[in-house]
Write an enzyme that holds these catalytic residues in place. Structure first.
Site, PDB file in Angstrom:
ATOM      1  N   LYS A  28      16.756 -26.371 -11.869  1.00 59.09           N
ATOM      2  CA  LYS A  28      17.219 -26.912 -13.160  1.00 59.09           C
ATOM      3  C   LYS A  28      18.336 -26.008 -13.710  1.00 59.09           C
ATOM      4  O   LYS A  28      19.110 -25.464 -12.931  1.00 59.09           O
ATOM      5  CB  LYS A  28      16.045 -27.071 -14.124  1.00 59.09           C
ATOM      6  CG  LYS A  28      14.893 -27.861 -13.481  1.00 59.09           C
ATOM      7  CD  LYS A  28      13.855 -28.330 -14.440  1.00 59.09           C
ATOM      8  CE  LYS A  28      12.774 -29.097 -13.672  1.00 59.09           C
ATOM      9  NZ  LYS A  28      11.766 -29.695 -14.505  1.00 59.09           N
ATOM     10  N   HIS A  73      16.210 -37.952 -11.521  1.00 56.05           N
ATOM     11  CA  HIS A  73      15.172 -37.084 -12.096  1.00 56.05           C
ATOM     12  C   HIS A  73      14.841 -37.565 -13.507  1.00 56.05           C
ATOM     13  O   HIS A  73      15.728 -38.035 -14.224  1.00 56.05           O
ATOM     14  CB  HIS A  73      15.668 -35.631 -12.123  1.00 56.05           C
ATOM     15  CG  HIS A  73      14.578 -34.662 -12.469  1.00 56.05           C
ATOM     16  ND1 HIS A  73      14.182 -34.451 -13.774  1.00 56.05           N
ATOM     17  CD2 HIS A  73      13.785 -33.886 -11.699  1.00 56.05           C
ATOM     18  CE1 HIS A  73      13.185 -33.574 -13.769  1.00 56.05           C
ATOM     19  NE2 HIS A  73      12.928 -33.215 -12.523  1.00 56.05           N
ATOM     20  N   GLU A  86      14.408 -36.067 -16.170  1.00 60.41           N
ATOM     21  CA  GLU A  86      15.230 -35.449 -17.226  1.00 60.41           C
ATOM     22  C   GLU A  86      16.588 -36.145 -17.316  1.00 60.41           C
ATOM     23  O   GLU A  86      17.160 -36.301 -18.392  1.00 60.41           O
ATOM     24  CB  GLU A  86      15.371 -33.937 -16.954  1.00 60.41           C
ATOM     25  CG  GLU A  86      14.079 -33.201 -17.302  1.00 60.41           C
ATOM     26  CD  GLU A  86      13.797 -31.962 -16.472  1.00 60.41           C
ATOM     27  OE1 GLU A  86      14.714 -31.406 -15.852  1.00 60.41           O
ATOM     28  OE2 GLU A  86      12.614 -31.539 -16.454  1.00 60.41           O
ATOM     29  N   SER A 114       4.410 -29.678 -12.108  1.00 61.84           N
ATOM     30  CA  SER A 114       3.529 -28.514 -12.242  1.00 61.84           C
ATOM     31  C   SER A 114       2.862 -28.091 -10.931  1.00 61.84           C
ATOM     32  O   SER A 114       1.697 -27.691 -10.921  1.00 61.84           O
ATOM     33  CB  SER A 114       2.488 -28.747 -13.343  1.00 61.84           C
ATOM     34  OG  SER A 114       3.139 -28.919 -14.596  1.00 61.84           O
ATOM     35  N   GLU A 166       7.170 -38.068  -9.305  1.00 64.26           N
ATOM     36  CA  GLU A 166       7.004 -37.075 -10.360  1.00 64.26           C
ATOM     37  C   GLU A 166       6.512 -37.763 -11.631  1.00 64.26           C
ATOM     38  O   GLU A 166       7.321 -38.293 -12.401  1.00 64.26           O
ATOM     39  CB  GLU A 166       8.339 -36.375 -10.646  1.00 64.26           C
ATOM     40  CG  GLU A 166       8.881 -35.595  -9.466  1.00 64.26           C
ATOM     41  CD  GLU A 166       9.762 -34.437  -9.921  1.00 64.26           C
ATOM     42  OE1 GLU A 166       9.501 -33.310  -9.486  1.00 64.26           O
ATOM     43  OE2 GLU A 166      10.698 -34.650 -10.715  1.00 64.26           O
ATOM     44  N   GLY A 179       9.584 -27.222  -9.811  1.00 65.27           N
ATOM     45  CA  GLY A 179      10.479 -26.754 -10.872  1.00 65.27           C
ATOM     46  C   GLY A 179      10.155 -25.314 -11.236  1.00 65.27           C
ATOM     47  O   GLY A 179      10.533 -24.374 -10.543  1.00 65.27           O
ATOM     48  N   GLY A 180       9.417 -25.132 -12.338  1.00 65.87           N
ATOM     49  CA  GLY A 180       9.123 -23.802 -12.878  1.00 65.87           C
ATOM     50  C   GLY A 180       8.684 -22.774 -11.831  1.00 65.87           C
ATOM     51  O   GLY A 180       9.198 -21.652 -11.802  1.00 65.87           O
ATOM     52  N   ASN A 213      13.643 -26.955  -7.340  1.00 65.06           N
ATOM     53  CA  ASN A 213      14.555 -27.501  -8.351  1.00 65.06           C
ATOM     54  C   ASN A 213      14.691 -26.472  -9.469  1.00 65.06           C
ATOM     55  O   ASN A 213      13.824 -26.367 -10.334  1.00 65.06           O
ATOM     56  CB  ASN A 213      13.981 -28.831  -8.883  1.00 65.06           C
ATOM     57  CG  ASN A 213      14.829 -29.394 -10.014  1.00 65.06           C
ATOM     58  OD1 ASN A 213      15.955 -28.945 -10.254  1.00 65.06           O
ATOM     59  ND2 ASN A 213      14.298 -30.382 -10.716  1.00 65.06           N
ATOM     60  N   GLY A 253       6.640 -29.807 -16.036  1.00 60.19           N
ATOM     61  CA  GLY A 253       6.812 -28.674 -16.950  1.00 60.19           C
ATOM     62  C   GLY A 253       5.708 -28.549 -17.982  1.00 60.19           C
ATOM     63  O   GLY A 253       5.822 -27.785 -18.937  1.00 60.19           O
TER      64      GLY A 253
HETATM   65  P1  PGA Z   1       7.822 -28.494 -12.799  1.00 60.55           P
HETATM   66  O1  PGA Z   1       9.104 -29.446 -12.560  1.00 60.55           O
HETATM   67  O2  PGA Z   1       7.375 -28.022 -11.437  1.00 60.55           O
HETATM   68  O3  PGA Z   1       8.311 -27.380 -13.659  1.00 60.55           O
HETATM   69  O4  PGA Z   1       6.779 -29.335 -13.447  1.00 60.55           O
HETATM   70  C1  PGA Z   1       9.156 -30.333 -11.492  1.00 60.55           C
HETATM   71  C2  PGA Z   1      10.459 -31.104 -11.535  1.00 60.55           C
HETATM   72  O5  PGA Z   1      10.926 -31.451 -12.626  1.00 60.55           O
HETATM   73  O6  PGA Z   1      11.063 -31.400 -10.486  1.00 60.55           O
END
Ligand code: PGA
Length: 254
Positions: A11, A96, A98, A214, A168, A235-236, A9, A174
């Site tokens: 983002k 998600h 967010e 994470s 999640e 994500g990251g 992802n 994040g």
């Molecule tokens: P993250 O994000 O791996 O940066 O924690 C995961 C996500 O939001 O899907």
């Protein structure tokens, strides 16, 4: 046997040129690897370029980060499932955290999107998860149950089987703070049990449930080793092709 599914992802990151260079590196890293399904989930603007590149790479498919549930019309700034299909997008991340917190998406809206995605042959990656306050208040099961029942309402069994769930925990996204493998497994088992109640246990046994929050190369293996964890939504750590490839390979060895 549930094939592991690892999704990147991105983002609001990556230009088309950066994405093309990422894919070159990833392809080299994953040469001859077929131990997991890989889904790249870029920003909309990158879909056209990646759809050309990804169609040449076996085992890698394309996903979108969001969509609107109507097919067309006066919805400025939105994009439909049919538009995503034009670029051979197979998956769409829906609900998600967010989207839920920054853009105010409710379970009711997410449910409309899930149904519209399935009607257009897109597979939803439906995100659920509790906040830290909810966890501290002992409300994890209540929150997951509400999100699942609300977002999956009205689906038939085949549609459920085309849907991937991503657990999640909001406090792990994040933040660098991952759920422990035990915490994640407990939540995943609860999610599977709840899907079994909404549909039936045989269906629930086949549904893939990803963990997200994470996920990194050094914690992926332990998480992916849990019996009810069938993949990761990253994500990251998905922005670096080498690190992401390590996470993908951790899925195969588990
Ligand atoms: P993250 O994000 O791996 O940066 O924690 C995961 C996500 O939001 O899907």
């Amino acid at each position: 046997m549930r094939k592991k599914i690892i999704a990147a992802n991105w983002k609001m990151n990556m230009t088309a040129a950066e994405a093309a260079s990422f894919m070159e590196d990833l392809e080299l890293e994953l040469k001859n690897f077929d131990g997991a399904e890989v889904v790249i989930v870029p920003p909309f603007t990158v879909l056209p370029r990646l759809s050309e590149i990804i169609s040449e790479i076996p085992g890698v498919t394309l996903g979108a980060q969001n969509m609107w549930h109507e097919t067309s019309g006066a919805f400025t700034g939105e994009i439909s499932a049919g538009m995503l299909r034009e670029f051979f997008t197979r998956y769409v991340v829906l609900g998600h955290s967010e989207r839920r917190t920054i853009f105010g998406e409710t379970d009711e809206l997410v449910n409309k999107k899930v149904k519209a995605a399935l009607a257009a042959s897109l597979r939803p990656i439906l995100c659920v998860g509790e906040t830290l306050e909810e966890r501290d208040a002992g409300r994890v099961h209540e929150v997951l149950s509400r999100q699942l029942k609300g977002s999956l309402a009205g689906l038939d069994t085949d549609q459920m089987l085309d849907t991937v769930i991503a657990y999640e925990p909001v406090w792990a996204i994040g933040t660098g703070r991952t759920a422990t493998p035990e915490q994640a497994q407990e939540a995943h088992a609860f999610i599977r049990k709840t899907i079994g109640e909404i549909f039936d246990p045989a269906t629930a046994a086949k549904v893939r449930i990803q963990y997200g929050g994470s996920v990194k190369p050094d914690n992926a293996k332990e998480l992916l080793h849990q019996p009810d964890i069938d993949g990761a939504l990253v994500g990251g750590a998905s922005l670096d092709p080498r690190g992401f490839a390590k996470i993908v390979k951790a899925a195969a060895r588990s």
